[in-house]
Design a protein around this motif. Sequence first.
Motif, mmCIF file in Angstrom:
data_model
loop_
_atom_site.group_PDB
_atom_site.id
_atom_site.type_symbol
_atom_site.label_atom_id
_atom_site.label_comp_id
_atom_site.label_asym_id
_atom_site.label_seq_id
_atom_site.Cartn_x
_atom_site.Cartn_y
_atom_site.Cartn_z
ATOM 1 N N ARG A 90 3.875 1.377 9.008
ATOM 2 C CA ARG A 90 4.072 1.665 7.581
ATOM 3 C C ARG A 90 4.740 3.022 7.310
ATOM 4 N NH1 ARG A 90 2.331 0.026 2.638
ATOM 5 N NH2 ARG A 90 2.146 1.742 1.168
ATOM 6 N N ASP A 91 4.184 4.082 7.854
ATOM 7 C CA ASP A 91 4.675 5.418 7.478
ATOM 8 C C ASP A 91 6.124 5.624 7.906
ATOM 9 O OD1 ASP A 91 2.301 5.823 6.357
ATOM 10 O OD2 ASP A 91 1.488 7.141 7.920
ATOM 11 N N LEU B 155 8.410 3.394 8.453
ATOM 12 C CA LEU B 155 9.307 2.534 7.682
ATOM 13 C C LEU B 155 9.507 3.088 6.272
ATOM 14 C CD1 LEU B 155 10.981 -0.040 7.611
ATOM 15 C CD2 LEU B 155 8.941 -1.305 6.955
ATOM 16 N N LEU B 156 8.407 3.559 5.664
ATOM 17 C CA LEU B 156 8.530 4.123 4.311
ATOM 18 C C LEU B 156 9.440 5.347 4.324
ATOM 19 C CD1 LEU B 156 5.001 3.872 2.667
ATOM 20 C CD2 LEU B 156 7.133 2.818 1.896
ATOM 21 N N ALA C 163 5.911 -5.707 7.610
ATOM 22 C CA ALA C 163 5.912 -4.444 8.360
ATOM 23 C C ALA C 163 5.115 -3.384 7.596
ATOM 24 C CB ALA C 163 7.345 -3.976 8.600
ATOM 25 N N LEU C 164 5.269 -3.353 6.275
ATOM 26 C CA LEU C 164 4.533 -2.357 5.487
ATOM 27 C C LEU C 164 3.025 -2.607 5.519
ATOM 28 C CD1 LEU C 164 6.838 -1.885 2.349
ATOM 29 C CD2 LEU C 164 6.466 -0.285 4.238
ATOM 30 N N SER C 165 2.639 -3.847 5.794
ATOM 31 C CA SER C 165 1.197 -4.127 5.838
ATOM 32 C C SER C 165 0.592 -3.759 7.201
ATOM 33 C CB SER C 165 0.938 -5.602 5.521
ATOM 34 O OG SER C 165 1.363 -6.403 6.610
ATOM 35 N N ARG C 166 1.429 -3.268 8.124
ATOM 36 C CA ARG C 166 0.921 -2.887 9.448
ATOM 37 C C ARG C 166 0.771 -1.363 9.505
ATOM 38 N NH1 ARG C 166 2.644 -7.491 12.804
ATOM 39 N NH2 ARG C 166 2.586 -6.181 14.613
ATOM 40 N N PRO C 167 -0.454 -0.868 9.618
ATOM 41 C CA PRO C 167 -0.674 0.585 9.588
ATOM 42 C C PRO C 167 0.193 1.335 10.599
ATOM 43 C CG PRO C 167 -2.771 -0.610 9.720
ATOM 44 C CD PRO C 167 -1.692 -1.642 9.818
ATOM 45 N N GLU C 168 0.441 0.751 11.769
ATOM 46 C CA GLU C 168 1.189 1.468 12.809
ATOM 47 C C GLU C 168 2.687 1.561 12.505
ATOM 48 O OE1 GLU C 168 0.136 -1.612 12.999
ATOM 49 O OE2 GLU C 168 1.287 -2.829 14.410
#
Length: 298
Positions: A280-281, A283-284, A273-278
């Motif tokens: 990432r933010d 989720l972080l 999920a973190l490797s998906r730009p849409e």
Amino acid sequence: MRKKVTKAIFPVAGLGTRFLPATKSVPKEIMTLVDRPLIQYAIDEARAAGIEEFIFVTSRGKSALEDYFDNAPQLEAELRKKGKDDLLALLKSTDMASGAIAYIRQDKPLGLGHAVWCARRLIASDEPFAVILPDDVIDGEPPCLKQMVDAYEATGGSMVAAMEVPRDRIKSYGVLDCASEDGALVTVRGMVEKPAPEEAPSNLAVIGRYILTPDVMTRLGNMKSGSGGEVQLTDAIAEEIGGPAGVYGYRFRGQRFDCGSKSGFLQATVAFALSRPELRDDLLDYMREQVALDRAAQ
Ligand code: G1P
């Protein structure tokens, strides 16, 4: 010229009890990391390594897997009508060529070695083949099996993916006894399935990617049950040690997730999920919030 590796066996007959109740009706291999089933990661990796024929060793209750690889004409027509070209392209990217997939039933759960042996009639007597365990998801570039196929071209011996694991986990793995090392390539002089920690020859574990010579398939037909009362793939490969082609471990480059465990599955979900730009933010942000809450509560 060495014969190319163009077939891969995917042992997917396991019950997936660690993921009950979900696996009551959903095969474990269909469970998704973000939006792609585990099996799709395995297929993509196989394709990147030049695999053209995909052999699934299945069992009762796995028909959702067959449907997953079938065409979906109704869905495609609907997406076309609505002009959803991106989704259509995504769907198409999972299509398999006609006749590229075979399904074999493992009639009894007699172990990984037995599962692989069930596919023996689909592998010619002069043909090397790959085995991929979809529980082991490996994020690597180039993908792990491709790294191994390249190394196999130079050695010609059976090869297993290898990774160091903490000593207290070693009893869950096949373990290598190493004679020598040359870069990523390890020459193996012994292999043991799920040893007790004090008996393990090293902490270099076998991870679920294999390139095997046809001799290993023949040996599987004569194997007695080993660790856990099951026919072990590790034992059949170990019989090749000392033979003309030898046995190798390959320390692959990449991150491996043990998606056979809940914690590994969750870690893989977060990583992908973190490797998906849409995603990432968002989720972080969520994770930071959770960590802060957790700290405040201590
Ligand atoms: C299998 C193999 C074992 C290997 C492991 C990797 O074990 O038998 O040698 O180390 O996969 O994931 P399983 O996890 O199916 O018990």
